[in-house]
Write a protein that holds these residues in place. Structure first.
Motif, PDB file in Angstrom:
ATOM      1  N   TYR A 205       0.832  -1.207   0.000  1.00 33.52           N
ATOM      2  CA  TYR A 205       0.000   0.000   0.000  1.00 33.52           C
ATOM      3  C   TYR A 205       0.866   1.256   0.000  1.00 33.52           C
ATOM      4  O   TYR A 205       0.480   2.282  -0.590  1.00 33.52           O
ATOM      5  CB  TYR A 205      -0.965  -0.016   1.198  1.00 33.52           C
ATOM      6  CG  TYR A 205      -0.357   0.358   2.519  1.00 33.52           C
ATOM      7  CD1 TYR A 205      -0.343   1.683   2.956  1.00 33.52           C
ATOM      8  CD2 TYR A 205       0.188  -0.616   3.360  1.00 33.52           C
ATOM      9  CE1 TYR A 205       0.206   2.023   4.178  1.00 33.52           C
ATOM     10  CE2 TYR A 205       0.733  -0.282   4.564  1.00 33.52           C
ATOM     11  CZ  TYR A 205       0.742   1.038   4.984  1.00 33.52           C
ATOM     12  OH  TYR A 205       1.299   1.379   6.194  1.00 33.52           O
ATOM     13  N   ALA A 208       2.047   1.714  -3.533  1.00 27.06           N
ATOM     14  CA  ALA A 208       0.977   2.262  -4.360  1.00 27.06           C
ATOM     15  C   ALA A 208       0.889   3.776  -4.198  1.00 27.06           C
ATOM     16  O   ALA A 208       0.644   4.509  -5.175  1.00 27.06           O
ATOM     17  CB  ALA A 208      -0.357   1.605  -3.986  1.00 27.06           C
ATOM     18  N   GLN A 217      -1.838   4.878 -11.166  1.00 26.41           N
ATOM     19  CA  GLN A 217      -2.794   4.347 -10.198  1.00 26.41           C
ATOM     20  C   GLN A 217      -2.693   2.824 -10.137  1.00 26.41           C
ATOM     21  O   GLN A 217      -3.130   2.128 -11.057  1.00 26.41           O
ATOM     22  CB  GLN A 217      -4.220   4.783 -10.568  1.00 26.41           C
ATOM     23  CG  GLN A 217      -4.426   6.282 -10.613  1.00 26.41           C
ATOM     24  CD  GLN A 217      -4.107   6.952  -9.289  1.00 26.41           C
ATOM     25  OE1 GLN A 217      -4.416   6.430  -8.213  1.00 26.41           O
ATOM     26  NE2 GLN A 217      -3.482   8.134  -9.342  1.00 26.41           N
ATOM     27  N   LEU A 218      -2.070   2.339  -9.087  1.00 20.51           N
ATOM     28  CA  LEU A 218      -1.936   0.902  -8.852  1.00 20.51           C
ATOM     29  C   LEU A 218      -2.415   0.604  -7.444  1.00 20.51           C
ATOM     30  O   LEU A 218      -2.013   1.293  -6.494  1.00 20.51           O
ATOM     31  CB  LEU A 218      -0.464   0.459  -8.993  1.00 20.51           C
ATOM     32  CG  LEU A 218       0.182   0.650 -10.369  1.00 20.51           C
ATOM     33  CD1 LEU A 218       1.673   0.381 -10.274  1.00 20.51           C
ATOM     34  CD2 LEU A 218      -0.459  -0.271 -11.388  1.00 20.51           C
ATOM     35  N   ASP A 219      -3.265  -0.395  -7.295  1.00 19.43           N
ATOM     36  CA  ASP A 219      -3.723  -0.729  -5.946  1.00 19.43           C
ATOM     37  C   ASP A 219      -2.880  -1.860  -5.375  1.00 19.43           C
ATOM     38  O   ASP A 219      -2.103  -2.512  -6.068  1.00 19.43           O
ATOM     39  CB  ASP A 219      -5.214  -1.082  -5.926  1.00 19.43           C
ATOM     40  CG  ASP A 219      -5.549  -2.233  -6.870  1.00 19.43           C
ATOM     41  OD1 ASP A 219      -4.758  -3.182  -6.949  1.00 19.43           O
ATOM     42  OD2 ASP A 219      -6.607  -2.161  -7.522  1.00 19.43           O
ATOM     43  N   ARG A 220      -3.068  -2.081  -4.088  1.00 22.46           N
ATOM     44  CA  ARG A 220      -2.287  -3.088  -3.382  1.00 22.46           C
ATOM     45  C   ARG A 220      -2.511  -4.485  -3.952  1.00 22.46           C
ATOM     46  O   ARG A 220      -1.579  -5.278  -4.073  1.00 22.46           O
ATOM     47  CB  ARG A 220      -2.659  -3.056  -1.894  1.00 22.46           C
ATOM     48  CG  ARG A 220      -1.946  -4.082  -1.041  1.00 22.46           C
ATOM     49  CD  ARG A 220      -2.248  -3.859   0.423  1.00 22.46           C
ATOM     50  NE  ARG A 220      -3.681  -3.825   0.679  1.00 22.46           N
ATOM     51  CZ  ARG A 220      -4.215  -3.523   1.859  1.00 22.46           C
ATOM     52  NH1 ARG A 220      -3.437  -3.195   2.861  1.00 22.46           N
ATOM     53  NH2 ARG A 220      -5.515  -3.523   2.031  1.00 22.46           N
TER      54      ARG A 220
END
Length: 528
Positions: A205, A208, A217-220
């Motif tokens: 996180y 990110a 934009q990259l999520d966990r």
């Protein structure tokens, strides 16, 4: 009559005195026992306070010395800048004029790219009116610069070709294989994500959030999926590392907690990471240093036995945890494991005691153990024969005198004291503690595996827990690869990027040895 009465009174007083003295002796004994219990409780409370609020080791890590000095160094930098500016004003130089030259040419790595700039004088005309001046030399300085971490987009084009005459065949190069087919990341980016978490202790996180600052934009979950795919392809690497460990004659082993979520309960349960390491650098061995982590739901000795199944080693260097004792009773073709215990663990006990009670006996024990380490320092990296000779000549006499000294001290102190407990700990493991005297390949302590397991502890603190037991097993595998890279002075990002690319493009399993971390170029080499 009066004489008889006086004699009776005298006898009664004597009996009363004897009773009083006996009562006083009982009270004094109870008081001494109470005082010993009080000192023991104070020691325990002191240890708890130190473990909760104090340093984790009996000696400060070098980085801890830096903390109080950083403010002093900043203040010194302000003072230096002020003095330099004042000196320039006094000597009539401009701010841009050079003062004392602190040359650093040759100190910066040669593989770093150089960006040159040339600063010309405002005028190259002679002040006397002679015309243009000739260049007679130059001053060169190098400074270390930084640019923000930069992401880039790798565009792959695959042209198509067709015959205009027959309009038949169409030719196009095959699309290269990737860890995430048709996905966003390159193998280099996946390697960076893995090392950031399992080497630099940055949870997904937080990574990110770092990528979001650059508009990515990259999520966990996405980062975790990438790491999981890489973990699948890296399993042959870990299996081959295990085969190397299975052939080692001497191993280190240790364990540390690994909190994991308990599915269905929403709570955290305690699991354990077990580390198995081989490191022959202490005696100049040629075998590569390796560390392999395993996850287990408990700390029982049955897990150690399971992880070592099929191993052919003879010596196992461990702490005094009783779970390892079952390994000494195993029936194997090579015979049961011989445990080599750790002098560092024994020393820590006396250091804690000396810190909390100022015990002269504990301080004397520390000095004797320090003498053993001083002897080891003189032969570190030497051949097993040289190490063994030094131990026979210098270490054995110290240990020969230390055991009876321990036994004598034990007979003179309270059996319930913490000091007695620590001495009994040493005597109970004396055979394992002294085994290093007979083999120059053995080490005095388990520090190699403890040093390898420490980054896992830091990652665990930052990530709080593994999501589930399967996640903990994957965590162990990726940590094994990153930690082994570091033991071999290899850049783990470069190694993972190239190794993943080689595996995904069909590197033959029969040549898996070529992909081991110790076969990779060292960190000091320039990156491609």
């Amino acid at each position: 009559m009066n004489l008889t009465v006086l004699q009776e009174e005298n006898e009664r007083l004597k009996a009363l005195l004897a009773q009083t003295q006996a009562t006083l002796a009982e009270h004094q004994a109870a008081l001494a026992e109470s005082e010993e219990a009080r000192r023991r409780l104070e020691t325990i409370v002191g240890q708890l306070n130190h473990e909760k609020f104090g340093a984790r080791s009996e000696k400060l890590h070098p980085d801890q010395y830096h903390l109080p000095l950083e403010d002093v160094e900043i203040a010194q930098g302000v003072l230096d800048a002020a003095q330099e500016r004042a000196q320039r004003v006094i000597q009539g130089r401009s701010d841009g004029a050079s003062g004392s030259r602190l040359r650093n040419r040759g100190h910066l790595p040669a593989h770093l790219p150089r960006v040159e700039r040339i600063i010309e004088p405002k005028s190259t005309l002679c002040p006397c009116g002679c015309g243009e001046m000739a260049r007679i030399g130059e001053d060169v300085s190098e400074r270390l610069d930084a640019i923000p971490a930069q992401l880039r987009v790798l565009v792959t084009r695959r042209p198509k070709y067709a015959c205009r005459r027959c309009s038949g065949a169409v030719v196009q190069a095959h699309a290269p294989e990737h860890i995430v087919p048709g996905g966003l990341p390159t193998e280099a980016l996946i390697a960076q994500v893995i090392v950031a978490k399992f080497g630099d202790h940055l949870p997904f996180y937080r990574q990110a959030e770092i990528y979001a600052r650059q508009g990515i934009q990259l999520d966990r979950a996405t980062l975790g999926n990438w790491a999981g795919r890489a973990c699948f392809h890296l399993k042959p690497i870990a299996e081959h590392m295990r085969r190397h460990l299975a052939d080692a004659d001497r191993l280190f082993m240790d364990e540390t907690t690994a909190p994991v979520l308990d599915p269905g309960r929403g709570k955290v349960k305690k699991g354990f990471f077990w580390a198995i390491a081989s490191d022959d650098r202490g005696h100049g061995g040629q075998g590569p240093p390796i560390v392999l982590f395993h996850y287990a739901p408990g700390r029982g000795g049955d897990h150690a036995e399971r992880f070592l199944q099929g191993f052919g080693g003879q010596f196992l260097q461990v702490d005094a945890y009783e779970g390892y004792d079952r390994l000494t009773r195993l029936e194997r073709p090579q015979g049961p494991w011989l445990l080599v215990h750790c002098w560092s663990h024994l020393r820590r006990r006396f250091v804690k005691l000396a810190r909390n009670t100022k015990s002269p006996i504990a301080e004397a024990a520390i000095r004797q153990i320090a003498a053993l380490y001083a002897i080891e320092a003189t032969v570190r990296g030497a051949s097993p024969q040289v190490r063994l000779a030094a131990r026979q000549d210098y270490s054995r006499p110290i240990i020969a005198a230390l055991k009876p000294w321990f036994e004598k001290q034990l007979s003179m102190i309270s059996s319930g004291s913490r000091l007695a407990e620590d001495i009994r700990y040493g005597l109970a493991h004396w055979e394992g503690l002294t085994r290093f005297l007979d083999d120059g390949r053995l080490e005095l302590d388990t520090n190699p595996v403890e040093n390898a397991i420490r980054p896992v502890c830091l990652t665990r603190k930052n990530a709080l827990f593994a999501g589930h037991e399967v996640g903990a097993e994957n965590w162990a595998l990726l940590s094994s690869v990153v930690a082994t890279c570091r033991l071999n002075d290899v850049n783990p990002v470069a190694y993972l990027a190239e190794t993943l690319d080689a595996i995904i493009n069909g590197h033959p399993q029969s040549q898996i040895e070529e992909l081991m971390p110790w076969r990779f170029r060292k960190t000091s080499s320039p990156n491609p």
